[in-house]
Design a protein around this motif. Structure first.
Motif: not given
Ligand code: BGC
Length: 739
Positions: A168-183
């Motif tokens: 679960l930690g892996e999934q959340i880590a990825s979405v958080k990075v995406r959320g902050y950095q966008g593309n």
């Protein structure tokens, strides 16, 4: 299609070459002092997040001795500081960082609470909003996500993480990075993410902050490292070292960790920043004699930027002069720092994040508050509901009792960035706004422990008078809502506790109120799992609301009144007592699994082995019935797939969400494997009476682990698949992985 792809590649290749030329030529023009300045990160005095402040940081900016600032925000203030950087010879812009952990001004639930939503798109959205607001407020960089896996609720910083589960930690880590950095980091509404605390900070001994960590490589690779790796894979632009040691060497001076693993094995391309003065702290760690040695060790290990320690600022020049460090190492670090600034577009316009109009438009806009309320609703976990006492009738006369019932500051929790607690909604305010007839009595102090009161800045009060007022309120009401737990300062950094129960002053209040015979709903505010054996045995309804953020009071009211049917599920085990710690769901079987009838098996004399509330647990006002768990086949080929299905029916009287969880067990393997490990979940919404078939596809990739030779593989043999509403109440089916 191919042409477009080729064109895009060409454009990005040209852009990259341009960036490289710009940065290389800039570095060539820099003096050694100017280079070292870029590696120096200092705090402003706008906020204090560590033990040591430096008075003259503005002087350092003006002289080019400081390349980045943290704990400074607002378009005006960052513009003022950026102006200073623009007075330096090469006009290299400053980078502004801050701990935007669960929102910037609009504050969402603490991360541990937010994780209990099991709603990944929502978690990405809150990071996006945090980035929108932070970037509008002058910031370029957040010290988030914190992805430290933790199995010890005594540690106050579990509040900042997402709990005990690696997957679960892996999934959340990825979405958080995406959320902050966008593309696109060059967009003005995106900010750099910083994955922290690299690594293993969540495994400190005895839950005491900043303590030692000792862990096998296998344990690291299998359980603790994957979330950091997931953040790196998602493109995290920066990483922060941990305070603790990793395999005997402080993370900040650990070449294996920062260079071999992070850069070479994982391909991390961003820059590495230390945690607050953690280069200096290698001296008390007993690894180096002085700051001179500390700077050398850190730079050679792979640290690019020194947070607040000024060790690079004072030592690197000498180290170069004495040929201890080649300038090339400094150049590489400077390149990485400047590259981040370049990507943000700061060389084009250093003020692009200092737009007061945008700040006024973006910050705390209604849509953000709406998402904050939704997230807080979804983070609330219903632990018990006998009677059922909940939901309350809108017409009920409510006595709200407890020190957290009208505590604005506590609602936004710790690490609440620039959150303005005066704008947060307390439970009392929420109930009133919903038109509930409510009387409020504080009843007790959060704690009456003099030492803790001092640390939390609490005043003593007349406890007996408070108690009397509370009991009068209770007697005059139809139902009592108790608002108890921790104040926000009782979790977070430097806030470890050895007793994680409700403090004695509040326990006394709860016991007295229970004796009035009125129905009681215990609404808990907490930054960590609490020990609740007595409460669970005596109180009919218990809700965990964490610190729900700006909209906490509205969200809790929504749940109390049944306007929102609670759906949160714990992402960290609630132990029965602290003696059970560390306690976590993905444990191993041991050679002597517990057998109540056999003395010589793994157990305690005085407490059960199982937790009070297991990982994944959380009730609803409705009921969900699980049909049989079925597999499309009972064998799986190495390159094949299996489908598991289970039909879930809403059999109760309310519409609601359910998080269907999937766990796996590798029965016999070349190394011990846990009895269960989360490998999937589906969050579904079912109207009352409605049912849905939930499907999970499983391939050999889901069965991989670090084998006896540390290869990440799936081994043929028997597996068990479990599905259910939490990690305890699962049904199990078997299958075999064929060679
Ligand atoms: C914390 C970090 C934080 C830093 C800057 C440290 O004390 O461990 O998580 O990012 O301070 O505020």
């Amino acid at each position: 299609m191919k042409c477009i792809l080729a064109l895009l590649l060409l454009i990005s290749g040209v852009a990259y070459a341009q960036q490289q030329r710009f940065l290389t030529s800039l570095i060539q023009r820099m003096t050694l002092d100017e280079k070292i300045g870029q590696l120096n990160l200092l705090t402003s005095d706008m906020d204090v997040t560590g033990p040591f402040m430096k008075e003259n940081y503005k002087q350092d900016i003006l002289s080019g001795a400081c390349g980045a600032i943290f704990n400074a925000y607002t378009p005006q203030y960052t513009r003022m500081l950026q102006d200073m950087a623009m007075k330096t010879r090469l006009k290299v812009p400053l980078l502004f960082g801050y701990d935007v952990i669960h929102g910037h001004k609009t504050i969402f639930p603490i991360p541990l609470g937010e994780a209990c939503t099991w709603d990944l798109p929502l978690m990405e959205k809150t990071a996006r909003i945090a980035a929108e607001e932070a970037s509008a407020d002058g910031l370029h960089w957040t010290y988030s996500p914190m992805v430290d896996i933790a199995r010890d609720p005594r540690w106050g910083r579990v509040a900042e993480g997402v709990g005990e589960d690696t997957w679960l930690g892996e999934q959340i880590a990825s979405v958080k990075v995406r959320g902050y950095q966008g593309n696109d980091l060059s967009a003005t509404n995106t900010i750099l993410a910083c994955v922290k605390h690299f690594a293993l900070y969540g495994a400190i001994e005895a839950g005491r902050d900043y303590n030692t960590v000792d862990m096998s490589r296998r344990q690291m690779y299998q359980f603790y490292l994957p979330p950091y790796k997931a953040a790196v894979k998602a493109g995290a632009a920066t990483a922060m070292t941990a305070f603790n040691e990793v395999d005997g060497i402080p993370a900040t001076g650990n070449h294996w960790l920062l260079t071999e693993l992070l850069r070479k094995e994982w391909g991390f391309k961003g820059f590495v920043v230390t945690d607050y003065t953690s280069i200096n702290e290698m001296i008390p760690h007993g690894i180096v004699k002085n700051e001179y040695e500390a700077a050398e060790l850190a730079l050679k290990a792979g640290v690019d930027m020194d947070m607040q320690g000024s060790v690079y600022a004072t030592q690197l020049k000498k180290l170069v002069a004495e040929k201890k460090i080649p300038v090339k190492l400094i150049d590489d670090a400077v390149y990485r720092v400047l590259e981040a600034k370049y990507k943000l577009g700061l060389f084009q316009d250093p003020y692009r994040y200092c737009d007061t109009l945008r700040a006024a438009r973006v910050i705390m806009q209604p849509e953000h508050l709406h998402v904050a309320r939704e997230t807080a609703q979804k983070s609330i976990v219903l632990l018990k509901n006998e009677g059922p006492v909940l939901p309350l009738k809108q017409s009920a006369k409510v006595a709200l009792i407890g020190p957290l019932g009208d505590a604005q500051r506590d609602m936004i929790g710790n690490w609440s960035a620039a959150g303005d607690y005066k704008k947060s909604v307390t439970l009392l305010q929420g109930l009133k706004a919903a038109g509930v007839a409510v009387t409020y009595a504080q009843g007790a102090q959060v704690t009456s422990d003099a030492q803790l009161m001092g640390k939390l800045g609490l005043q003593t009060g007349d406890e007996d008078a408070m108690l009397k007022e509370a009991l009068d309120a209770a007697r005059g009401a139809d139902v009592v809502v108790m608002a108890l737990g921790e104040s926000q300062g009782m979790s977070g950094e430097a806030a470890s506790r050895s007793d994680i129960g409700i403090p004695a002053s509040q326990k006394r209040l709860l016991e007295a109120v229970m004796q009035t015979g009125k129905p009681v709903v215990l609404t808990l505010f907490n930054g960590r799992p609490l020990t609740l054996e007595w409460e669970n045995a005596h109180v009919p309804a218990i809700l965990v609301t964490w610190f729900g953020g700006t909209q906490a009071g509205h969200a809790i009211t929504d749940v109390l009144l049944g306007k929102f049917n609670p759906s949160g599920k714990l992402t960290m085990t609630f132990p029965r007592n602290v003696g059970q710690i560390p306690i976590y769901y993905n444990r191993k079987n041991t050679g002597r699994p517990m057998d109540a009838n056999n003395k010589y098996t793994s157990k305690y004399l005085d407490v059960a082995n199982d937790p009070l509330f297991p990982f994944g647990y959380g009730l609803s006002y409705t009921t969900f019935e699980y049909g049989p768990l079925q597999l499309s086949a009972n064998t799986l080929a190495m390159n094949g797939a299996l489908r598991a299905t289970v039909t879930v029916t809403n059999t109760g009287g309310y519409d609601g969400y359910e998080t269907v969880q999937l766990y796996l067990r590798d029965v016999t393997a070349s190394v011990n494997r846990p009895l269960q490990e989360l490998r999937g979940f589906k969050k579904i919404f079912l109207k009352k009476g409605e049912k849905q078939e939930v499907r999970f596809d499983i391939t050999a990739a889901d069965l991989r682990f670090y084998d006896r030779n540390m290869r990440y593989v799936a081994e043929p043999g028997e597996f068990r698949l479990q599905a259910g509403p939490n990690s305890r109440d699962v049904q199990e089916v078997k299958f075999e992985l064929k060679p």
